[in-house]
Motif scaffolding. Structure first.
Motif, PDB file in Angstrom:
ATOM      1  N   SER A 132       0.830  -1.208   0.000  1.00 44.06           N
ATOM      2  CA  SER A 132       0.000   0.000   0.000  1.00 44.06           C
ATOM      3  C   SER A 132       0.861   1.253   0.000  1.00 44.06           C
ATOM      4  CB  SER A 132      -0.907   0.012   1.227  1.00 44.06           C
ATOM      5  OG  SER A 132      -1.845  -1.020   1.163  1.00 44.06           O
ATOM      6  N   SER A 133       0.260   2.353  -0.380  1.00 40.34           N
ATOM      7  CA  SER A 133       0.922   3.645  -0.273  1.00 40.34           C
ATOM      8  C   SER A 133       0.600   4.246   1.091  1.00 40.34           C
ATOM      9  CB  SER A 133       0.479   4.587  -1.388  1.00 40.34           C
ATOM     10  OG  SER A 133      -0.909   4.837  -1.316  1.00 40.34           O
ATOM     11  N   VAL A 134       1.597   4.838   1.717  1.00 42.28           N
ATOM     12  CA  VAL A 134       1.449   5.468   3.031  1.00 42.28           C
ATOM     13  C   VAL A 134       1.627   6.966   2.836  1.00 42.28           C
ATOM     14  CG1 VAL A 134       2.418   5.661   5.343  1.00 42.28           C
ATOM     15  CG2 VAL A 134       2.269   3.424   4.247  1.00 42.28           C
ATOM     16  N   GLU A 135       0.548   7.714   3.039  1.00 41.27           N
ATOM     17  CA  GLU A 135       0.545   9.155   2.802  1.00 41.27           C
ATOM     18  C   GLU A 135       0.752   9.892   4.126  1.00 41.27           C
ATOM     19  OE1 GLU A 135      -3.193   9.876   0.909  1.00 41.27           O
ATOM     20  OE2 GLU A 135      -2.628   8.813  -0.929  1.00 41.27           O
ATOM     21  N   LEU A 136       1.756  10.770   4.145  1.00 39.83           N
ATOM     22  CA  LEU A 136       2.138  11.449   5.380  1.00 39.83           C
ATOM     23  C   LEU A 136       1.463  12.809   5.524  1.00 39.83           C
ATOM     24  CD1 LEU A 136       5.969  10.679   5.492  1.00 39.83           C
ATOM     25  CD2 LEU A 136       4.010   9.218   6.052  1.00 39.83           C
ATOM     26  N   THR A 137       1.508  13.320   6.741  1.00 40.85           N
ATOM     27  CA  THR A 137       0.931  14.632   7.036  1.00 40.85           C
ATOM     28  C   THR A 137       1.908  15.765   6.737  1.00 40.85           C
ATOM     29  OG1 THR A 137       1.724  14.459   9.310  1.00 40.85           O
ATOM     30  CG2 THR A 137      -0.508  13.679   8.875  1.00 40.85           C
ATOM     31  N   LEU A 138       3.166  15.446   6.482  1.00 40.56           N
ATOM     32  CA  LEU A 138       4.164  16.489   6.247  1.00 40.56           C
ATOM     33  C   LEU A 138       3.774  17.375   5.081  1.00 40.56           C
ATOM     34  CD1 LEU A 138       7.461  14.390   6.630  1.00 40.56           C
ATOM     35  CD2 LEU A 138       6.359  15.842   8.353  1.00 40.56           C
ATOM     36  N   ASP A 139       4.002  18.664   5.243  1.00 39.32           N
ATOM     37  CA  ASP A 139       3.763  19.627   4.174  1.00 39.32           C
ATOM     38  C   ASP A 139       5.098  19.942   3.511  1.00 39.32           C
ATOM     39  OD1 ASP A 139       3.708  22.450   3.026  1.00 39.32           O
ATOM     40  OD2 ASP A 139       1.584  22.166   3.483  1.00 39.32           O
ATOM     41  N   PRO A 140       5.241  19.715   2.199  1.00 40.47           N
ATOM     42  CA  PRO A 140       6.549  19.916   1.550  1.00 40.47           C
ATOM     43  C   PRO A 140       7.120  21.312   1.746  1.00 40.47           C
ATOM     44  CG  PRO A 140       5.026  18.784   0.071  1.00 40.47           C
ATOM     45  CD  PRO A 140       4.221  19.223   1.254  1.00 40.47           C
ATOM     46  N   ALA A 352      -2.373  26.376  22.627  1.00 39.33           N
ATOM     47  CA  ALA A 352      -3.033  26.973  21.459  1.00 39.33           C
ATOM     48  C   ALA A 352      -4.431  26.426  21.267  1.00 39.33           C
ATOM     49  CB  ALA A 352      -2.197  26.702  20.211  1.00 39.33           C
ATOM     50  N   ASN A 353      -4.648  25.161  21.635  1.00 34.99           N
ATOM     51  CA  ASN A 353      -5.921  24.487  21.388  1.00 34.99           C
ATOM     52  C   ASN A 353      -6.855  24.561  22.586  1.00 34.99           C
ATOM     53  OD1 ASN A 353      -7.465  23.034  19.413  1.00 34.99           O
ATOM     54  ND2 ASN A 353      -7.147  21.152  20.589  1.00 34.99           N
ATOM     55  N   GLY A 354      -6.701  25.586  23.393  1.00 36.67           N
ATOM     56  CA  GLY A 354      -7.632  25.793  24.496  1.00 36.67           C
ATOM     57  C   GLY A 354      -7.484  24.809  25.630  1.00 36.67           C
ATOM     58  N   GLY A 355      -6.316  24.190  25.759  1.00 42.31           N
ATOM     59  CA  GLY A 355      -6.078  23.257  26.853  1.00 42.31           C
ATOM     60  C   GLY A 355      -6.166  21.809  26.458  1.00 42.31           C
ATOM     61  N   GLU A 356      -6.646  21.499  25.249  1.00 39.08           N
ATOM     62  CA  GLU A 356      -6.733  20.118  24.780  1.00 39.08           C
ATOM     63  C   GLU A 356      -5.513  19.786  23.932  1.00 39.08           C
ATOM     64  OE1 GLU A 356     -11.441  18.924  24.560  1.00 39.08           O
ATOM     65  OE2 GLU A 356     -10.424  19.541  22.728  1.00 39.08           O
ATOM     66  N   GLN A 357      -4.835  18.721  24.288  1.00 42.39           N
ATOM     67  CA  GLN A 357      -3.665  18.279  23.545  1.00 42.39           C
ATOM     68  C   GLN A 357      -4.075  17.146  22.608  1.00 42.39           C
ATOM     69  OE1 GLN A 357      -0.256  15.914  25.345  1.00 42.39           O
ATOM     70  NE2 GLN A 357       0.677  17.956  25.279  1.00 42.39           N
ATOM     71  N   MET A 358      -3.934  17.384  21.314  1.00 42.04           N
ATOM     72  CA  MET A 358      -4.299  16.382  20.321  1.00 42.04           C
ATOM     73  C   MET A 358      -3.158  15.379  20.154  1.00 42.04           C
ATOM     74  SD  MET A 358      -7.255  17.577  19.706  1.00 42.04           S
ATOM     75  CE  MET A 358      -7.833  16.564  18.348  1.00 42.04           C
ATOM     76  N   ALA A 359      -3.517  14.139  19.864  1.00 41.91           N
ATOM     77  CA  ALA A 359      -2.508  13.110  19.641  1.00 41.91           C
ATOM     78  C   ALA A 359      -1.762  13.406  18.347  1.00 41.91           C
ATOM     79  CB  ALA A 359      -3.165  11.737  19.566  1.00 41.91           C
ATOM     80  N   PRO A 360      -0.441  13.555  18.383  1.00 43.83           N
ATOM     81  CA  PRO A 360       0.313  13.824  17.142  1.00 43.83           C
ATOM     82  C   PRO A 360       0.353  12.583  16.259  1.00 43.83           C
ATOM     83  CG  PRO A 360       1.819  13.565  18.979  1.00 43.83           C
ATOM     84  CD  PRO A 360       0.441  13.518  19.565  1.00 43.83           C
ATOM     85  N   PHE A 361       0.283  12.796  14.955  1.00 37.99           N
ATOM     86  CA  PHE A 361       0.345  11.666  14.023  1.00 37.99           C
ATOM     87  C   PHE A 361       1.042  12.092  12.748  1.00 37.99           C
ATOM     88  CE2 PHE A 361      -3.642  13.834  13.195  1.00 37.99           C
ATOM     89  CZ  PHE A 361      -3.824  13.792  11.817  1.00 37.99           C
ATOM     90  N   LEU A 362       1.744  11.132  12.137  1.00 31.46           N
ATOM     91  CA  LEU A 362       2.555  11.381  10.949  1.00 31.46           C
ATOM     92  C   LEU A 362       1.964  10.744   9.697  1.00 31.46           C
ATOM     93  CD1 LEU A 362       5.229  12.650   9.945  1.00 31.46           C
ATOM     94  CD2 LEU A 362       6.379  10.526  10.598  1.00 31.46           C
ATOM     95  N   VAL A 363       1.152   9.704   9.859  1.00 31.85           N
ATOM     96  CA  VAL A 363       0.523   9.020   8.723  1.00 31.85           C
ATOM     97  C   VAL A 363      -0.930   9.475   8.626  1.00 31.85           C
ATOM     98  CG1 VAL A 363      -0.171   6.802   7.764  1.00 31.85           C
ATOM     99  CG2 VAL A 363       2.037   7.019   8.913  1.00 31.85           C
ATOM    100  N   ARG A 364      -1.269  10.075   7.472  1.00 34.55           N
ATOM    101  CA  ARG A 364      -2.633  10.567   7.285  1.00 34.55           C
ATOM    102  C   ARG A 364      -3.548   9.488   6.723  1.00 34.55           C
ATOM    103  NH1 ARG A 364      -4.296  15.582   7.126  1.00 34.55           N
ATOM    104  NH2 ARG A 364      -2.198  16.411   6.690  1.00 34.55           N
ATOM    105  N   THR A 365      -3.080   8.829   5.624  1.00 31.76           N
ATOM    106  CA  THR A 365      -3.939   7.892   4.905  1.00 31.76           C
ATOM    107  C   THR A 365      -3.111   6.730   4.385  1.00 31.76           C
ATOM    108  OG1 THR A 365      -5.299   9.760   4.161  1.00 31.76           O
ATOM    109  CG2 THR A 365      -5.641   7.662   3.038  1.00 31.76           C
ATOM    110  N   VAL A 366      -3.712   5.558   4.358  1.00 33.99           N
ATOM    111  CA  VAL A 366      -3.120   4.382   3.717  1.00 33.99           C
ATOM    112  C   VAL A 366      -4.057   3.947   2.602  1.00 33.99           C
ATOM    113  CG1 VAL A 366      -2.365   1.996   4.010  1.00 33.99           C
ATOM    114  CG2 VAL A 366      -1.998   3.655   5.862  1.00 33.99           C
ATOM    115  N   ARG A 367      -3.496   3.776   1.401  1.00 31.75           N
ATOM    116  CA  ARG A 367      -4.308   3.385   0.251  1.00 31.75           C
ATOM    117  C   ARG A 367      -3.823   2.056  -0.312  1.00 31.75           C
ATOM    118  NH1 ARG A 367      -7.493   7.608  -1.731  1.00 31.75           N
ATOM    119  NH2 ARG A 367      -6.983   9.647  -0.824  1.00 31.75           N
ATOM    120  N   SER A 368      -4.780   1.242  -0.728  1.00 30.36           N
ATOM    121  CA  SER A 368      -4.462  -0.038  -1.355  1.00 30.36           C
ATOM    122  C   SER A 368      -3.860   0.206  -2.736  1.00 30.36           C
ATOM    123  CB  SER A 368      -5.734  -0.872  -1.480  1.00 30.36           C
ATOM    124  OG  SER A 368      -6.581  -0.325  -2.479  1.00 30.36           O
TER     125      SER A 368
END
Length: 483
Positions: A132-140, A352-368
């Motif tokens: 599969s292709s692994v699509e990342l959250t990184l912005d070029p 920045a998010n009003g006290g809520e810490q979001m879980a960091p993630f590097l992989v956005r989408t996996v496609r077959s």
């Protein structure tokens, strides 16, 4: 049957049972672990027969496989290899896998449970198995801006979307080219690997999330301030701020940067102490709050907690049982406090998010291989380190740091930037580390960032977080706002 024969028979039966048990343990219980071990070259040889899926950034593959006319079948290649090396890692016939090549290996090879139907289709149609292709959250653009701003200085940059946790940039310097380790000439690969491991700059270490971690210096004062506000203090609450603070039960003292005075050696408000980064005020605040309160607040921001993005992150830490002098030093991010750049970016992101810490993630989408989405990361709240009221107060205090305090080098015309500088001492004969963490726009945050420049970077002993690290953060913020 006589006694000796019975004893021999029992021994033979036990040996057969032990052999069967060992074989069962290896083939069934340990099978997954052994297959996943990057040193298992048999698994690598088998994987090389199939098309390995690409790793994608901004719609373009940054790691891909192409057919080659040699016994391995496919060659792994990395586009802009050094720019993304610490995210992709390398895929080597000699040294196995690192980075996402390892963390997402079952997806890239097509063996993940989520790809079961795809494997069935391949079996029925006779199609060559593909990963599969692994699509990342990184912005070029953001990744490139971070790397360019950091330049050849040792250090790291992490940028997050504070509202989702998506990792927009992750740069570690110095970097390396994973293409040199992906070759099929084992002799050449061995020589190049030794060159990398012998390099004193340790280019294979991902300083953004791993390695030895760093003393966070005055960026840790955000944790102190959060603990103070959560305990009932306000930004206007007065703090004792002597020019020199004697440490209890010790002959040691703490002074301010450059021997400066905070509030004329009397008192300053909590907001003013953060704006000018007053060491004595925060050291005394740490003593007043106590190490348990500081540790609890640090842990609420994620210190000490395991984390995977899915790359494994080294936990940041606050000392377990410091005495009073150690507590005072820990309050200003020294002593045994250690943090990753990702951790400090997460601190800013939570504020920045009003006290809520979001879980960091590097992989956005996996496609077959048919480009169907088989996995997609949904943003999730990891924890709530502070109340909305505390987050709002910290935001305003951090804006003061950038507008008129120690972080003015991060100012952007027309944009409110909230930030905190840090200058972390290491040893007497080595220049301090320069830190800066921030988010912007302060009134509608789109990015949270943390920067560390090791040992003062190009400035050396004259370095401060405001002078060296803040301009790097500003370049990253500007790249995000330009999208």
């Amino acid at each position: 049957m006589n006694t000796p024969l019975r004893r021999i028979a029992v021994v033979v039966v036990v040996m057969f049972l032990a052999l069967m048990g060992a074989a069962t343990w290896v083939q069934y219980v340990q099978a997954a672990q052994l297959n996943a071990d990057p040193r298992n070259v048999r698994t690598l040889y088998r994987e090389y027969d199939n098309f390995r899926g690409p790793i994608v950034v901004g719609g373009e593959p940054v790691a891909s496989s192409t057919p080659v006319d040699d016994p391995f079948g496919f060659q792994r290649a990395y586009t802009n290899g050094p720019l993304y090396a610490h995210a992709t890692g390398y895929y080597s016939i000699v040294y196995g896998r690192t980075g996402l090549e390892r963390a997402s290996n079952d997806l890239l090879t097509g063996t993940a449970d989520s790809l079961f139907l795809s494997r069935i289709q391949d079996l029925v149609t006779g199609r060559q198995p593909q990963g599969s292709s692994v699509e990342l959250t990184l912005d070029p653009a953001v990744q490139a801006a971070a790397a360019e701003a950091l330049g050849d200085q040792r250090g790291a940059v992490v940028a997050l979307d504070p509202t989702t946790g998506a990792v927009l940039a992750m740069v570690s310097s110095p970097s390396f080219d994973p293409n040199v380790l992906a070759g099929h000439d084992t002799s050449t690969v061995n020589d190049l690997y030794r060159t990398l491991t012998d390099d004193p700059g340790e280019p294979l270490v991902n300083r953004a999330i791993a390695g030895d971690t760093y003393p966070p210096g005055s960026t840790f004062k955000l944790v102190d301030a959060a603990a103070a506000l959560e305990s009932g203090l306000t930004p206007e609450s007065p703090l004792a701020a002597p020019d020199v603070l004697p440490l209890p039960a010790s002959s040691a003292t703490i002074g301010n940067f450059g021997g400066a005075s905070c509030g004329g050696g009397g008192t300053v408000s909590l907001a003013e102490a953060l704006r000018i980064s007053c060491n004595t005020a925060f050291a005394q605040l740490g003593l007043d709050l106590g190490d348990d309160a500081l540790r609890e607040q640090a842990e609420r921001f994620g210190f000490g907690a395991p984390l995977s993005i899915p790359l494994r992150v080294t936990p940041s830490r606050f000392p377990e049982d410091p005495d009073q002098p150690q507590t005072a030093l820990a309050a200003i991010g020294q002593q045994d406090v250690r943090a990753t750049p990702l951790q400090m970016a997460m601190v800013s992101a939570a504020i920045a998010n009003g006290g809520e810490q979001m879980a960091p993630f590097l992989v956005r989408t996996v496609r077959s291989p048919d480009l169907e989405v088989v996995e997609e990361t949904s943003p999730s709240v990891l924890r709530t380190p502070v109340s909305p009221a505390t987050a709002a107060a910290l935001r305003d205090m951090m804006v003061g740091v950038v507008e008129t305090g120690t972080g003015t080098a991060a100012r952007i015309p027309g944009v409110l930037v909230a930030g905190k500088t840090g200058t972390a001492q290491t040893t007497d004969d080595v220049a301090p580390h320069a830190w800066f963490t921030a988010f912007a726009p302060a009134d509608a945050p789109r990015v949270a960032v943390a920067v560390i420049v090791e040992n003062g970077g190009n400035v050396g002993n004259e370095a401060t977080g405001g002078r060296v690290a803040a301009p790097v953060a500003r370049a990253v913020i500007e790249a995000v706002l330009a999208r």
